[in-house]
Design a protein around this motif. Sequence first.
Motif, mmCIF file in Angstrom:
data_model
loop_
_atom_site.group_PDB
_atom_site.id
_atom_site.type_symbol
_atom_site.label_atom_id
_atom_site.label_comp_id
_atom_site.label_asym_id
_atom_site.label_seq_id
_atom_site.Cartn_x
_atom_site.Cartn_y
_atom_site.Cartn_z
ATOM 1 N N ASP A 197 0.856 -1.182 0.000
ATOM 2 C CA ASP A 197 0.000 0.000 0.000
ATOM 3 C C ASP A 197 0.895 1.236 0.000
ATOM 4 N N PRO A 198 0.932 2.013 -1.074
ATOM 5 C CA PRO A 198 1.828 3.179 -1.112
ATOM 6 C C PRO A 198 1.502 4.226 -0.063
ATOM 7 N N LEU A 199 0.233 4.362 0.296
ATOM 8 C CA LEU A 199 -0.123 5.332 1.320
ATOM 9 C C LEU A 199 0.409 4.892 2.679
ATOM 10 N N ALA A 200 0.395 3.596 2.941
ATOM 11 C CA ALA A 200 0.952 3.091 4.189
ATOM 12 C C ALA A 200 2.468 3.298 4.213
ATOM 13 N N ALA A 201 3.114 3.135 3.067
ATOM 14 C CA ALA A 201 4.558 3.376 2.988
ATOM 15 C C ALA A 201 4.863 4.844 3.261
ATOM 16 N N PHE A 202 4.073 5.743 2.683
ATOM 17 C CA PHE A 202 4.244 7.169 2.926
ATOM 18 C C PHE A 202 3.987 7.494 4.392
ATOM 19 N N ASN A 203 2.962 6.878 4.944
ATOM 20 C CA ASN A 203 2.617 7.085 6.348
ATOM 21 C C ASN A 203 3.786 6.699 7.241
ATOM 22 N N ARG A 204 4.484 5.616 6.862
ATOM 23 C CA ARG A 204 5.641 5.189 7.654
ATOM 24 C C ARG A 204 6.730 6.263 7.639
ATOM 25 N N LEU A 205 6.926 6.900 6.486
ATOM 26 C CA LEU A 205 7.977 7.908 6.366
ATOM 27 C C LEU A 205 7.680 9.155 7.190
ATOM 28 N N VAL A 206 6.414 9.510 7.280
ATOM 29 C CA VAL A 206 6.042 10.740 7.994
ATOM 30 C C VAL A 206 5.265 10.405 9.260
ATOM 31 N N ALA A 207 5.509 9.228 9.821
ATOM 32 C CA ALA A 207 4.704 8.731 10.940
ATOM 33 C C ALA A 207 4.708 9.673 12.130
ATOM 34 N N LYS A 208 5.786 10.392 12.338
ATOM 35 C CA LYS A 208 5.848 11.253 13.516
ATOM 36 C C LYS A 208 5.054 12.541 13.344
ATOM 37 N N PHE A 209 4.643 12.819 12.106
ATOM 38 C CA PHE A 209 3.736 13.938 11.894
ATOM 39 C C PHE A 209 2.299 13.523 12.172
ATOM 40 N N VAL A 210 1.997 12.258 11.929
ATOM 41 C CA VAL A 210 0.644 11.745 12.116
ATOM 42 C C VAL A 210 0.738 10.609 13.129
ATOM 43 N N PRO A 211 0.528 10.870 14.422
ATOM 44 C CA PRO A 211 0.722 9.867 15.465
ATOM 45 C C PRO A 211 0.006 8.559 15.146
ATOM 46 N N GLN A 212 0.678 7.447 15.411
ATOM 47 C CA GLN A 212 0.181 6.137 15.049
ATOM 48 C C GLN A 212 -0.621 5.504 16.180
ATOM 49 N N THR A 213 -1.630 4.741 15.799
ATOM 50 C CA THR A 213 -2.472 4.068 16.784
ATOM 51 C C THR A 213 -2.028 2.641 17.039
ATOM 52 N N GLY A 214 -1.183 2.121 16.174
ATOM 53 C CA GLY A 214 -0.825 0.715 16.247
ATOM 54 C C GLY A 214 -1.700 -0.145 15.368
ATOM 55 N N ASP A 215 -2.732 0.439 14.810
ATOM 56 C CA ASP A 215 -3.631 -0.251 13.897
ATOM 57 C C ASP A 215 -3.386 0.290 12.487
ATOM 58 N N PRO A 216 -2.685 -0.462 11.608
ATOM 59 C CA PRO A 216 -2.342 0.057 10.278
ATOM 60 C C PRO A 216 -3.551 0.484 9.463
ATOM 61 N N VAL A 217 -4.672 -0.239 9.613
ATOM 62 C CA VAL A 217 -5.876 0.111 8.860
ATOM 63 C C VAL A 217 -6.407 1.465 9.317
ATOM 64 N N ALA A 218 -6.460 1.668 10.634
ATOM 65 C CA ALA A 218 -6.941 2.939 11.170
ATOM 66 C C ALA A 218 -5.999 4.079 10.815
ATOM 67 N N ASP A 219 -4.691 3.816 10.869
ATOM 68 C CA ASP A 219 -3.713 4.849 10.545
ATOM 69 C C ASP A 219 -3.824 5.260 9.083
ATOM 70 N N ARG A 220 -4.020 4.270 8.222
ATOM 71 C CA ARG A 220 -4.160 4.581 6.794
ATOM 72 C C ARG A 220 -5.437 5.400 6.568
ATOM 73 N N ALA A 221 -6.520 5.016 7.227
ATOM 74 C CA ALA A 221 -7.785 5.726 7.054
ATOM 75 C C ALA A 221 -7.662 7.179 7.511
ATOM 76 N N ARG A 222 -6.928 7.394 8.591
ATOM 77 C CA ARG A 222 -6.761 8.750 9.087
ATOM 78 C C ARG A 222 -5.938 9.591 8.116
ATOM 79 N N MET A 223 -4.842 9.025 7.600
ATOM 80 C CA MET A 223 -4.034 9.738 6.611
ATOM 81 C C MET A 223 -4.857 10.038 5.365
ATOM 82 N N GLN A 224 -5.658 9.047 4.956
ATOM 83 C CA GLN A 224 -6.487 9.206 3.772
ATOM 84 C C GLN A 224 -7.518 10.317 3.982
#
Length: 454
Positions: free
Chosen positions: A177-204
């Motif tokens: 998932d390219p958005l998940a890969a991007f999310n990993r790179l900027v993860a500290k800008f968008v705090p992570q929940t530990g749930d990749p699906v939820a994190d992707r949805a929030r970034m989206q």
Amino acid sequence: MKTPKLFTRRELVQGLASIPLLGTMLQSARAAAAGVSPVRFCFLTFGNGIHGDWAPAETGTTFKLTPYISTLEPIRSRITILKNLTLIADRNQGHYYPTRALLTGWNVKNQPGNAGADEYAHSTTASMDQVIAERIAATARTPVHSLQVANFLGSGSKWVLTYSTGTPAVPLPPERDPLAAFNRLVAKFVPQTGDPVADRARMQAQMVEGKSVLDGVRADVASLSARAGSARPQMQAYLAALQMVEEGFRTDGQSGSSCKNTPAAPAGGVWTSATVRQHQAIQRRHADVVAFAFSCGLTRVATLQMSEFTCHYPFQFIDQTYEAHNLSHYVSLSSTSMPTSERIRLITEHSRYWLGEFTYFVQKLGSIPEGTGTVLDNSLALVAPANGNSDLHTGRNTPFILAGGAGGQLRNGRVIDCGRRNHNDLLVSVAHMMGFPDVKSFGDPSLNKGPLPL
């Protein structure tokens, strides 16, 4: 209904304190301004192989691209085409042995501890990308050790390309998932929940609303830019690269649809007509993410798998309806009445598509300024399929194509005849261009002669 806040400024500042992404950008910008940008390496690959007559007849700087690789034309001055290079000792190797061989230099059946292994066995040794990443980490740690991404359906062990250092080597499944890969790179800008699906949805959701991960840290951006001095233009270029990636997620680059309507890379089942046509959009978002990571100093090593090593679906994204794997056996296939000439025409479109996507990636690197040149000048991109002849499953004359300047080490616009040397020697050459000349051999020692004369 009021839209909930996605993150607070305090969370963002805390993130910057733990992994200073903006600080990494500034450090990279200053290095670029001083003319000391490091070399980055990305390996790209695709499945099913290529027509056996892919190679230009000529060598040197005057050559004609064959129809099978003609989509390289826009970057011909930025590439080095290696012909007559052999992948794992030129034998009928199926589709899965090369998965392990491309970056490890071993036929897994011959590896220590793997004697007689079947084609699904994992490698027992590290892949070259991870050897390079580990060496870089020892002296110049990047926020992300290495980035593995892929644009395909399969998620099982047979699709693994890259393996960690250590004993035993650990398979590193790619992020699809390219958005998940991007999310990993900027993860500290968008705090992570530990749930990749939820994190992707929030970034989206953030991108659908037209927001940037930089929105909450504009003051920090302004402060860092003010302190950048002569590196300020470079810093601005990196910020623009980040915003370019975000914009790519907002629109798929073709239909203009919102990113909320762009599916993630399929998680299972089969490609459908609704999802397979998104292949190019997903592919280019992966390429954009890698280019962003390289430009901003977030990582120096990446792999990008553009397809499975056996593609059993029709390439509807180039308006084909016949199953791709069967087409790859353009002469020996006996289960269809389709004329051989038509099969060859269709398989030609396959390789043109894959190498067109490689061209997109190379051009993307070349569009990001760095110092007096571009990120491409300080990168080394390498693309290769899993078979040199898709019809026969052989490794003979497998196309390996280099792009980028590697920090001034690679003179491009050439075709080099490798004289049927093994691709292990190319892996040694890659290690040298990445700054590790002490690497004298790699993979199966019986297949090594030393670095190629590039």
